[in-house]
Design an enzyme around this catalytic site. Structure first.
Site, mmCIF file in Angstrom:
data_model
loop_
_atom_site.group_PDB
_atom_site.id
_atom_site.type_symbol
_atom_site.label_atom_id
_atom_site.label_comp_id
_atom_site.label_asym_id
_atom_site.label_seq_id
_atom_site.Cartn_x
_atom_site.Cartn_y
_atom_site.Cartn_z
ATOM 1 N N GLU A 22 0.599 -0.929 -0.074
ATOM 2 C CA GLU A 22 0.101 0.013 -0.063
ATOM 3 C C GLU A 22 1.039 1.002 0.223
ATOM 4 O O GLU A 22 1.404 1.866 0.310
ATOM 5 C CB GLU A 22 -0.931 0.515 1.369
ATOM 6 C CG GLU A 22 -1.575 -1.285 1.596
ATOM 7 C CD GLU A 22 -2.872 -1.126 0.857
ATOM 8 O OE1 GLU A 22 -3.380 0.066 0.013
ATOM 9 O OE2 GLU A 22 -3.807 -1.945 0.464
ATOM 10 N N CYS A 72 -2.257 9.530 2.224
ATOM 11 C CA CYS A 72 -1.717 8.931 1.008
ATOM 12 C C CYS A 72 -2.726 8.994 -0.232
ATOM 13 O O CYS A 72 -2.852 9.347 -1.622
ATOM 14 C CB CYS A 72 -2.061 7.143 1.011
ATOM 15 S SG CYS A 72 -3.540 6.755 1.651
HETATM 16 P P1 NAD Z 1 8.348 4.619 4.821
HETATM 17 O O1 NAD Z 1 8.373 4.641 3.845
HETATM 18 O O2 NAD Z 1 9.363 6.301 5.064
HETATM 19 O O3 NAD Z 1 8.129 4.568 6.529
HETATM 20 C C1 NAD Z 1 7.341 3.464 6.549
HETATM 21 C C2 NAD Z 1 7.582 2.493 7.320
HETATM 22 O O4 NAD Z 1 8.455 1.226 6.234
HETATM 23 C C3 NAD Z 1 8.222 2.634 8.054
HETATM 24 O O5 NAD Z 1 7.700 1.707 9.159
HETATM 25 C C4 NAD Z 1 9.416 2.052 7.627
HETATM 26 O O6 NAD Z 1 10.170 1.963 9.133
HETATM 27 C C5 NAD Z 1 9.724 1.250 6.937
HETATM 28 N N1 NAD Z 1 10.329 1.262 6.040
HETATM 29 C C6 NAD Z 1 11.028 1.765 5.142
HETATM 30 N N2 NAD Z 1 11.947 1.364 4.625
HETATM 31 C C7 NAD Z 1 12.120 -0.195 4.546
HETATM 32 C C8 NAD Z 1 12.750 -0.585 3.755
HETATM 33 N N3 NAD Z 1 13.780 -0.672 2.935
HETATM 34 N N4 NAD Z 1 12.505 -2.109 4.585
HETATM 35 C C9 NAD Z 1 11.650 -2.131 5.434
HETATM 36 N N5 NAD Z 1 11.143 -1.240 5.869
HETATM 37 C C10 NAD Z 1 11.028 -0.356 5.235
HETATM 38 O O7 NAD Z 1 6.603 6.140 4.863
HETATM 39 P P2 NAD Z 1 6.243 7.487 5.838
HETATM 40 O O8 NAD Z 1 6.301 8.378 5.377
HETATM 41 O O9 NAD Z 1 5.765 6.756 6.652
HETATM 42 O O10 NAD Z 1 4.365 7.690 5.253
HETATM 43 C C11 NAD Z 1 4.279 7.820 3.815
HETATM 44 C C12 NAD Z 1 4.582 7.078 2.963
HETATM 45 O O11 NAD Z 1 3.293 6.420 3.434
HETATM 46 C C13 NAD Z 1 3.253 8.190 1.508
HETATM 47 O O12 NAD Z 1 4.066 8.010 0.309
HETATM 48 C C14 NAD Z 1 1.944 7.867 1.863
HETATM 49 O O13 NAD Z 1 1.554 7.918 0.801
HETATM 50 C C15 NAD Z 1 1.804 6.568 1.775
HETATM 51 N N6 NAD Z 1 0.985 5.327 2.199
HETATM 52 C C16 NAD Z 1 0.394 4.872 1.569
HETATM 53 C C17 NAD Z 1 -1.135 4.165 2.329
HETATM 54 C C18 NAD Z 1 -1.805 3.528 1.604
HETATM 55 O O14 NAD Z 1 -2.708 3.131 1.620
HETATM 56 N N7 NAD Z 1 -1.516 3.351 -0.355
HETATM 57 C C19 NAD Z 1 -0.736 4.195 3.156
HETATM 58 C C20 NAD Z 1 -1.016 5.148 4.478
HETATM 59 C C21 NAD Z 1 0.675 6.084 3.639
#
Ligand code: NAD
Length: 508
Positions: A263, A297
């Protein structure tokens, strides 16, 4: 210009401690990770993180527990989710307050996020009595063919900061009724709300006699997430976050033939047609852009307006943006709270600089709002007019920044809507049924969520949620999304007393 007066961090810390006390969380104090509040941009508590030993122990325990949990009848598995939903109702205020403290959401939106946790718990309890397969007509005489759905295994949940509790609830309540166990790695930016959710679920398990090992929380960053991603005992990795994260997680899980549900980021657009009800459009657009300070998102990032109505809509839109109260998310009249950290403010400034170089014109907003807290990041939502897509418009900037484009024909508008790498949510504002139908048809919006006369954000739990292309293709939440949390067996029974091969093959 006068600064907005924000509460003192000491008062916010006391508020957080009081909520956590009422929920029964003992804060694991340490110095490996810091719980911060975006309200002042300052630290609340130093925390102990989960290292490699804790991660291994959590995955092993979740795997062991799965071996018995999968045999518990699904409606009994629903009992723990029912109790969890009741505990969330009891602690609605505490959970909402923690979301405001840690994610910076205004009160109404934080309250709504907790309501979503309750809604999905109700949904999952109902689902616990409706995990059904199908009987399919067999081509062979005296044979019965059926599909059965079985528990999958350990579900690893990696979640983002912006829906720190609801996204976990979507995944966890459904995984539990499906007979899976869960290891959760929340965002490192929201550890306190995660501790609260984990405690309430643990209480629900204690009170309903479910094994404690059905749920495990790991407090940590990317490295902890990667440990879940690479572990073969984690059958499904459900990861919510940026496309950058998904680009790493997807291939790594696939390399070990695991299953992933992604997601990821969106770049959502709304089309405003000549027949649109502009009053309705205006209020839907303002919430979709500025709600959660543009950090959903599904936030609206592009408004594609018909040339005949753009001159009427834009002055009203910019005036509405200028009236938006920005400030302390606990204050009653605030509609736009802080950004999670200074990084998205920087990203927004950079995006505005790039789009301006490409010929874009800032109509309003984009300035940092002065406050009494030096480390906090508050910004005025911005509207920028630009002719057509430039590279920055096709990227997701996770902040309240709206690009306004114009169009002449519906085909052109739909082409613009679809001309981005992401495919999460799209809207059209129209009173013309033909336009609405085209927009929802196979030649319309290529997104997972397609709306008519409402904004791009604010989904209900009953529908499957997710998007296409670089949004990752996963579906969580309602409809038949539960299939992702189970494995399917196709079973054939021969009661004919004779051997009959499919496709009429004779092997005698
Ligand atoms: P992020 O990608 O920085 O982090 C999200 C999570 O992933 C965190 O728990 C982080 O520690 C983990 N993470 C990061 N890199 C990783 C890796 N290489 N391997 C494993 N885990 C990893 O995102 P954020 O800043 O917390 O949230 C914002 C983003 O999330 C935006 O792009 C938003 O659109 C998206 N988002 C999407 C949805 C959806 O349902 N499509 C919902 C909410 C947020």
């Amino acid at each position: 210009m006068t600064s907005i007066v924000l509460p003192a961090t000491d008062d916010l810390r006391a508020r957080a401690r009081a909520c956590l006390d009422r929920i029964g969380v003992v804060i694991p104090e340490g110095d490996e990770l810091y719980a911060r509040t975006p309200i002042t941009g300052e630290d609340l508590f130093g925390l102990k993180g989960s290292g490699a030993t804790e991660t291994e122990a959590a995955i092993a325990a979740a795997h062991d527990t799965f071996l018995t949990w999968r045999t518990t009848p699904a409606p009994r598995r629903g009992d723990v989710v029912r109790r969890f939903g009741d505990l969330v109702r009891e602690h609605h205020d505490d959970l909402a307050e923690l979301i405001t403290l840690e994610a910076g959401k205004i009160r109404a939106e934080a309250y709504g996020e907790v309501q979503e946790m309750i809604d999905i718990a109700d949904y999952a309890v109902g689902l616990s009595r409706q995990l059904y397969g199908r009987v399919i007509a067999s081509e062979r005489p005296g044979h019965r063919m059926a599909e059965t759905w079985h528990p999958l295994g350990v579900v690893g949940i990696i979640s983002a900061f912006n829906f720190p509790a609801a996204v976990w609830s979507w995944n966890t309540t459904i995984a539990l009724v499906c007979g899976d166990t869960v290891v959760w790695k929340p965002s490192e930016q929201t550890p306190l709300i995660s501790l609260a959710c984990d405690r309430l679920l643990a209480r629900a398990a204690e009170e309903t006699g479910a094994p404690a090992g059905i749920h495990h929380l790991l407090i940590g960053g990317q490295e902890t997430g990667e440990a879940l991603v690479d572990d073969r005992r984690v059958a499904l990795v459900s990861a919510t976050g940026s496309t950058r994260m998904g680009r790493s997680v997807g291939p790594r899980v696939a390399a070990r033939f695991g299953r992933s549900l992604l997601e990821l980021g969106g770049n959502n657009a709304a089309i405003v047609t000549p027949s649109a009800d502009l009053d309705l459009t205006l209020s839907a657009v303002v919430f979709a852009v500025a709600g959660t300070a543009g950090q959903r998102c599904t936030s609206l990032r592009r408004l594609i307006v018909h040339r005949d109505v753009v001159d009427e809509l834009l002055p009203r839109l910019t005036a509405a943006f200028e009236r938006l109260p920005v400030g302390d998310p606990f204050a009653e009249d605030t509609l736009v709270g802080p950004l999670i950290s200074p990084a998205p403010l920087e990203a927004m400034r950079e995006a505005i600089a790039r789009v301006t170089q490409d010929g874009g014109k800032v109509l309003t907003g984009g300035e940092q709002v002065a406050t009494t807290a030096e480390s906090a990041a508050y910004v005025r939502p911005a509207v920028v007019r630009i002719d057509g897509h430039t590279p920055v418009v096709r990227e997701e900037t996770f902040a309240p920044l709206l690009y306004v484009l114009t169009y002449d024909s519906l085909e052109e508008a739909i082409a613009l809507q679809n001309d981005v790498p992401q495919g999460l949510s799209a809207s059209i504002f129209t009173q013309d049924q033909r336009e609405a139908e085209i927009f929802m048809s196979a030649v319309g919006a290529d997104t997972g969520l397609v709306n008519v006369n409402l904004g791009t954000s604010g989904a209900e739990v009953g529908g499957a949620f997710g998007g296409e292309k670089e949004t990752g293709g996963g579906r969580a939440c309602g409809s038949d999304a539960w299939h992702a949390y189970m494995r399917r067996s196709t079973s054939v029974v021969n009661y004919s007393g004779e051997v009959a091969l499919a496709q009429n093959i004779s092997f005698s």
